[in-house]
Design a protein around this motif. Structure first.
Motif, short mmCIF file in Angstrom:
data_model
loop_
_atom_site.label_atom_id
_atom_site.label_comp_id
_atom_site.label_asym_id
_atom_site.label_seq_id
_atom_site.Cartn_x
_atom_site.Cartn_y
_atom_site.Cartn_z
N ILE A 1 13.30 10.54 -4.28
CA ILE A 1 12.97 10.17 -2.90
C ILE A 1 12.03 8.97 -2.99
N ALA A 2 12.43 7.88 -2.36
CA ALA A 2 11.68 6.63 -2.46
C ALA A 2 10.28 6.78 -1.89
N ALA A 3 9.40 5.95 -2.41
CA ALA A 3 8.02 5.94 -1.93
C ALA A 3 7.97 5.33 -0.53
N VAL A 4 6.99 5.78 0.22
CA VAL A 4 6.74 5.20 1.53
C VAL A 4 5.61 4.19 1.34
N THR A 5 5.94 2.90 1.62
CA THR A 5 4.96 1.85 1.37
C THR A 5 4.75 0.99 2.61
N LEU A 6 3.58 0.42 2.67
CA LEU A 6 3.25 -0.55 3.69
C LEU A 6 3.25 -1.91 2.99
N ASN A 7 4.29 -2.72 3.23
CA ASN A 7 4.50 -3.97 2.50
C ASN A 7 3.78 -5.13 3.17
N TYR A 8 2.46 -5.15 3.03
CA TYR A 8 1.68 -6.21 3.67
C TYR A 8 1.86 -7.55 2.96
N GLY A 9 2.27 -7.55 1.71
CA GLY A 9 2.52 -8.81 0.99
C GLY A 9 3.66 -9.60 1.62
N ASN A 10 4.70 -8.90 2.01
CA ASN A 10 5.83 -9.54 2.68
C ASN A 10 5.36 -10.14 4.01
N PHE A 11 4.49 -9.41 4.70
CA PHE A 11 3.93 -9.90 5.95
C PHE A 11 3.11 -11.17 5.72
N LEU A 12 2.28 -11.17 4.69
CA LEU A 12 1.51 -12.37 4.35
C LEU A 12 2.43 -13.55 4.05
N LEU B 1 0.87 -1.17 0.00
CA LEU B 1 0.00 0.00 0.00
C LEU B 1 0.91 1.22 0.00
N VAL B 2 0.78 2.05 -1.03
CA VAL B 2 1.64 3.23 -1.15
C VAL B 2 1.06 4.34 -0.28
N LEU B 3 1.81 4.72 0.77
CA LEU B 3 1.38 5.79 1.65
C LEU B 3 1.77 7.16 1.10
N LYS B 4 2.96 7.20 0.46
CA LYS B 4 3.43 8.43 -0.17
C LYS B 4 4.22 8.03 -1.40
N PRO B 5 3.80 8.49 -2.58
CA PRO B 5 4.48 8.06 -3.81
C PRO B 5 5.90 8.63 -3.89
N ALA B 6 6.71 7.99 -4.72
CA ALA B 6 8.08 8.45 -4.93
C ALA B 6 8.03 9.80 -5.67
#
Length: 148
Positions: free
Chosen positions: A75-86, A62-67
């Protein structure tokens, strides 16, 4: 003086069987974890991803702030990597299930050995020649005492 006592205590602790057994378990567990991760990543997840539309779980985020590009620097995007968590949840579930099956098989084998040991008790050993002789002497003494 305190340091040598400390080192002696540490050496006694480190050389206990339980600590060594635990260290071996951790090492084997790490190797087992790599095997299970490979099974999950390389064998289970590709067909599962295909079934749900070709999605790779590790790519889900989930992209919280785009690059953004500012002053020529990205500046890299701020993401919530829930796929890695799954993915990690799937790894854990498979490892936990594998360990459960292993312990279940080991428990059954141990119980079977206990049942076999209890079912067939060994007969008492035959008396030795000395015991037979002592028994005969005892019986003779009883007869002599009864006759008096």
């Amino acid at each position: 003086m305190k340091k040598s006592k400390f080192l002696q205590d540490f050496k006694a602790f480190a050389m206990k069987g339980n600590v060594v057994d635990m260290a071996v378990g951790v090492i084997i567990g790490g190797a087992f974890g790599k095997i299970v991760s490979s099974v999950v990543n390389d064998i289970i997840m590709p067909p599962l991803g295909l079934l749900i539309g070709g999605v790779n779980f590790k790519d889900l985020k989930l992209v919280l702030k785009p690059a953004v590009v500012e002053n020529g620097e990205e500046i890299a995007a701020v993401t919530l990597n829930y796929g890695n968590f799954l993915q990690n949840i799937f790894d854990f579930l498979i490892i936990a299930f594998s360990i459960f099956l292993f312990i279940r098989v080991m428990t059954r084998l141990m119980n079977k050995k206990k049942e076999e040991a209890q079912a067939a008790p060994t007969p008492p050993p035959a008396p030795t020649k000395d015991q037979v002789l002592l028994t005969e002497i005892r019986d003779l003494l009883k007869k002599m005492n009864e006759q008096k």
